[in-house]
Design a protein around this motif. Structure first.
Motif, PDB file in Angstrom:
ATOM      1  N   LYS A 140       2.428  11.890   2.912  1.00 43.18           N
ATOM      2  CA  LYS A 140       1.568  12.655   1.996  1.00 43.18           C
ATOM      3  C   LYS A 140       0.360  11.840   1.568  1.00 43.18           C
ATOM      4  CE  LYS A 140       5.156  15.715   0.179  1.00 43.18           C
ATOM      5  NZ  LYS A 140       5.953  16.124  -1.006  1.00 43.18           N
ATOM      6  N   LYS A 141       0.555  10.519   1.373  1.00 37.40           N
ATOM      7  CA  LYS A 141      -0.569   9.668   1.013  1.00 37.40           C
ATOM      8  C   LYS A 141      -1.594   9.607   2.141  1.00 37.40           C
ATOM      9  CE  LYS A 141       1.674   6.589  -2.336  1.00 37.40           C
ATOM     10  NZ  LYS A 141       2.050   5.190  -2.650  1.00 37.40           N
ATOM     11  N   SER A 155     -10.293   6.054   9.564  1.00 34.54           N
ATOM     12  CA  SER A 155     -10.962   5.363  10.677  1.00 34.54           C
ATOM     13  C   SER A 155     -10.615   3.880  10.677  1.00 34.54           C
ATOM     14  CB  SER A 155     -12.481   5.550  10.580  1.00 34.54           C
ATOM     15  OG  SER A 155     -12.830   6.898  10.710  1.00 34.54           O
ATOM     16  N   SER A 156     -10.527   3.294   9.476  1.00 33.50           N
ATOM     17  CA  SER A 156     -10.201   1.868   9.348  1.00 33.50           C
ATOM     18  C   SER A 156      -8.808   1.573   9.901  1.00 33.50           C
ATOM     19  CB  SER A 156     -10.299   1.435   7.882  1.00 33.50           C
ATOM     20  OG  SER A 156      -9.937   0.086   7.742  1.00 33.50           O
ATOM     21  N   ILE A 157      -7.852   2.435   9.600  1.00 28.20           N
ATOM     22  CA  ILE A 157      -6.484   2.245  10.103  1.00 28.20           C
ATOM     23  C   ILE A 157      -6.454   2.352  11.619  1.00 28.20           C
ATOM     24  CG2 ILE A 157      -4.140   3.204  10.129  1.00 28.20           C
ATOM     25  CD1 ILE A 157      -4.602   4.066   7.225  1.00 28.20           C
ATOM     26  N   ILE A 158      -7.188   3.354  12.155  1.00 34.09           N
ATOM     27  CA  ILE A 158      -7.206   3.555  13.613  1.00 34.09           C
ATOM     28  C   ILE A 158      -7.810   2.335  14.315  1.00 34.09           C
ATOM     29  CG2 ILE A 158      -8.199   4.937  15.483  1.00 34.09           C
ATOM     30  CD1 ILE A 158      -8.052   7.341  13.516  1.00 34.09           C
ATOM     31  N   GLU A 159      -8.927   1.824  13.768  1.00 39.53           N
ATOM     32  CA  GLU A 159      -9.624   0.690  14.380  1.00 39.53           C
ATOM     33  C   GLU A 159      -8.791  -0.603  14.323  1.00 39.53           C
ATOM     34  OE1 GLU A 159     -13.315   0.442  12.337  1.00 39.53           O
ATOM     35  OE2 GLU A 159     -14.080   2.351  13.138  1.00 39.53           O
ATOM     36  N   ASN A 160      -7.980  -0.764  13.273  1.00 39.24           N
ATOM     37  CA  ASN A 160      -7.238  -2.019  13.066  1.00 39.24           C
ATOM     38  C   ASN A 160      -5.751  -1.901  13.383  1.00 39.24           C
ATOM     39  OD1 ASN A 160      -9.445  -3.747  11.861  1.00 39.24           O
ATOM     40  ND2 ASN A 160      -9.469  -2.021  10.406  1.00 39.24           N
ATOM     41  N   ILE A 161      -5.360  -0.833  14.066  1.00 38.91           N
ATOM     42  CA  ILE A 161      -3.937  -0.580  14.303  1.00 38.91           C
ATOM     43  C   ILE A 161      -3.244  -1.727  15.038  1.00 38.91           C
ATOM     44  CG2 ILE A 161      -4.321   0.675  16.444  1.00 38.91           C
ATOM     45  CD1 ILE A 161      -1.642   1.399  13.773  1.00 38.91           C
ATOM     46  N   LEU A 162      -3.958  -2.405  15.935  1.00 39.04           N
ATOM     47  CA  LEU A 162      -3.343  -3.509  16.696  1.00 39.04           C
ATOM     48  C   LEU A 162      -3.097  -4.728  15.821  1.00 39.04           C
ATOM     49  CD1 LEU A 162      -5.368  -3.266  20.042  1.00 39.04           C
ATOM     50  CD2 LEU A 162      -3.060  -2.417  19.563  1.00 39.04           C
ATOM     51  N   LEU A 193       4.137  -1.861   7.592  1.00 38.99           N
ATOM     52  CA  LEU A 193       3.733  -0.689   6.815  1.00 38.99           C
ATOM     53  C   LEU A 193       3.264  -1.078   5.423  1.00 38.99           C
ATOM     54  CD1 LEU A 193       6.474   1.962   7.750  1.00 38.99           C
ATOM     55  CD2 LEU A 193       4.058   1.958   8.418  1.00 38.99           C
ATOM     56  N   GLN A 194       3.739  -2.244   4.944  1.00 42.21           N
ATOM     57  CA  GLN A 194       3.320  -2.695   3.623  1.00 42.21           C
ATOM     58  C   GLN A 194       1.818  -2.945   3.590  1.00 42.21           C
ATOM     59  OE1 GLN A 194       5.070  -2.833   0.792  1.00 42.21           O
ATOM     60  NE2 GLN A 194       6.762  -1.919   1.951  1.00 42.21           N
ATOM     61  N   GLU A 195       1.276  -3.427   4.690  1.00 38.47           N
ATOM     62  CA  GLU A 195      -0.182  -3.634   4.767  1.00 38.47           C
ATOM     63  C   GLU A 195      -0.903  -2.301   4.629  1.00 38.47           C
ATOM     64  OE1 GLU A 195      -1.701  -5.971   7.965  1.00 38.47           O
ATOM     65  OE2 GLU A 195       0.149  -7.159   8.116  1.00 38.47           O
ATOM     66  N   VAL A 196      -0.369  -1.278   5.262  1.00 40.67           N
ATOM     67  CA  VAL A 196      -0.971   0.058   5.193  1.00 40.67           C
ATOM     68  C   VAL A 196      -0.902   0.597   3.771  1.00 40.67           C
ATOM     69  CG1 VAL A 196      -0.841   2.447   6.026  1.00 40.67           C
ATOM     70  CG2 VAL A 196      -0.348   0.543   7.579  1.00 40.67           C
ATOM     71  N   ILE A 197       0.264   0.473   3.162  1.00 37.92           N
ATOM     72  CA  ILE A 197       0.455   0.981   1.796  1.00 37.92           C
ATOM     73  C   ILE A 197      -0.499   0.289   0.825  1.00 37.92           C
ATOM     74  CG2 ILE A 197       2.090   1.126  -0.120  1.00 37.92           C
ATOM     75  CD1 ILE A 197       4.322   1.360   2.013  1.00 37.92           C
ATOM     76  N   LYS A 198      -0.658  -1.023   0.965  1.00 38.96           N
ATOM     77  CA  LYS A 198      -1.560  -1.766   0.079  1.00 38.96           C
ATOM     78  C   LYS A 198      -3.022  -1.326   0.271  1.00 38.96           C
ATOM     79  CE  LYS A 198       1.216  -5.959  -0.410  1.00 38.96           C
ATOM     80  NZ  LYS A 198       1.281  -7.418  -0.113  1.00 38.96           N
ATOM     81  N   SER A 199      -3.385  -0.997   1.497  1.00 38.06           N
ATOM     82  CA  SER A 199      -4.778  -0.646   1.807  1.00 38.06           C
ATOM     83  C   SER A 199      -5.166   0.752   1.333  1.00 38.06           C
ATOM     84  CB  SER A 199      -5.023  -0.743   3.315  1.00 38.06           C
ATOM     85  OG  SER A 199      -4.301   0.256   4.008  1.00 38.06           O
TER      86      SER A 199
END
Length: 344
Positions: free
Chosen positions: A314-315, A325-332, A337-343
């Motif tokens: 949902k987030k 776009s930032s997540i897609i570009e830096n996915i590698l 998942l904690q990095e994603v949640i923090k961002s």
């Protein structure tokens, strides 16, 4: 652009006001009813009945006007049902039958029983008329017998009557222009036409309808005021109304100015509509692209880290395009998942 209001109660009241004037009622009958009895109806032998016979089931749909006339010592009642729906109502014969029954019931209630039982007693004749200004062709049966199941089996043994239909939109413009009276002027302005033709008709009435009295011109002006659509209300509506009472040498100039104003207003409205459409189109395109990015992010994260919980989903669904776009570009480079949640 709508020229006339669609709301039935506006027409209801305006027509009832007009045809409560017995001179107008007689003019309508004499000019728009083709029956032998009309020659018997005159302004000095007709009287408005101050009573309504509307049934509760239909009170939101119509207004009735009842007149009575005395012909050769006999009373004739004209029942006028003003019908203003934009669709055809196939229950009309039934409704008229019920109204006629109510009128006769009232007559019998106010007549001595001894008189009713006498050989000479006669019920007053009732002539039902339907005044219709709907957009679609009136295809309702006019004869009551034709809506009775298997009526052909019973011949004259079942009740029957035929109502008179006055369909405003079936008359040609030239036919109405030739009459040059208030009733034909109202019909001209109530027919379904575009705005340019409507203004042209107002001008023609102002110039050619020389038989209209000052009182009738004011009646027509008032009728126009209460039936004009919201688009033509206000200052523009008043200018249209003023054409009807203007001096003839001023009519052409006034209609020309009004037509110019309407064209400019229409052009501006169209331009604003196009701009709004473009803006809405861009916004829809941006949102569609964002939704696509949401799908990509969810797929990439699921593939790399396994099933995602509903809270994180949902987030992510609420993220703007930049963060997606930032997540897609830096996915590698994302290691958990904690990095994603923090961002986010």
């Amino acid at each position: 652009m709508r020229i006339k209001k669609e709301m039935h109660h506006i027409h209801d009241k305006s027509y009832k006001d007009l045809f409560s004037n017995k001179e107008l009622l007689v003019d309508m009958i004499q000019n728009f009813v083709k029956s032998s009895w009309i020659k018997e109806i005159k302004k000095d032998n007709i009287e408005l009945v101050n009573k309504s016979y509307i049934l509760s089931d239909y009170e939101e749909l119509e207004s009735d006007i009842v007149y009575k006339a005395t012909i050769d010592g006999r009373e004739v009642i004209f029942y006028i049902l003003l019908e203003f729906q934009s669709y055809v109502d196939y229950s009309m014969p039934i409704r008229l039958f019920l109204y006629m029954s109510e009128i006769w019931r009232e007559v019998l209630k106010n007549t001595k029983q001894a008189e009713v039982k006498s050989k000479e007693f006669r019920l007053p004749a009732i002539v039902p008329l339907v005044l219709y200004n709907g957009e679609y062709k009136w295809t309702v049966e006019k004869k009551f017998k034709n809506i009775i199941n298997k009526s052909e089996l019973f011949g004259n043994n079942i009740i029957d009557f035929e109502y008179i239909l006055i369909d405003i939109n079936k008359y040609e413009k030239e036919e109405l222009m030739e009459l040059k009276n208030l009733v034909s002027a109202v019909f001209l302005l109530d027919q379904k036409v575009d705005i340019e033709e409507f203004i042209s008709r107002v001008k023609d009435i102002a110039i050619d309808f020389n038989n209209l009295t000052e009182e009738q011109k004011m009646m027509l002006r008032h009728w126009l005021r209460v039936t004009l659509s919201d688009e033509l209300k206000g200052n523009l509506g008043e200018k249209i109304e003023d054409i009807l009472i203007a001096k003839k040498e001023e009519v052409n100039r006034m209609t020309s100015n009004i037509s110019k104003t309407i064209k400019e207003t229409f052009a501006k409205t169209r331009e604003e509509g196009m701009e709004k459409g473009i803006e809405e189109g861009i916004e829809k395109g941006i949102e569609k692209a964002r939704q696509k990015d949401v799908e990509i992010v969810l797929k990439l994260l699921t593939k790399k880290f396994g099933a995602l919980d509903d809270v994180l989903k949902k987030k992510i669904e609420k993220l703007d395009s930049d963060k997606l776009s930032s997540i897609i570009e830096n996915i590698l480079d994302i290691e958990s998942l904690q990095e994603v949640i923090k961002s986010i």
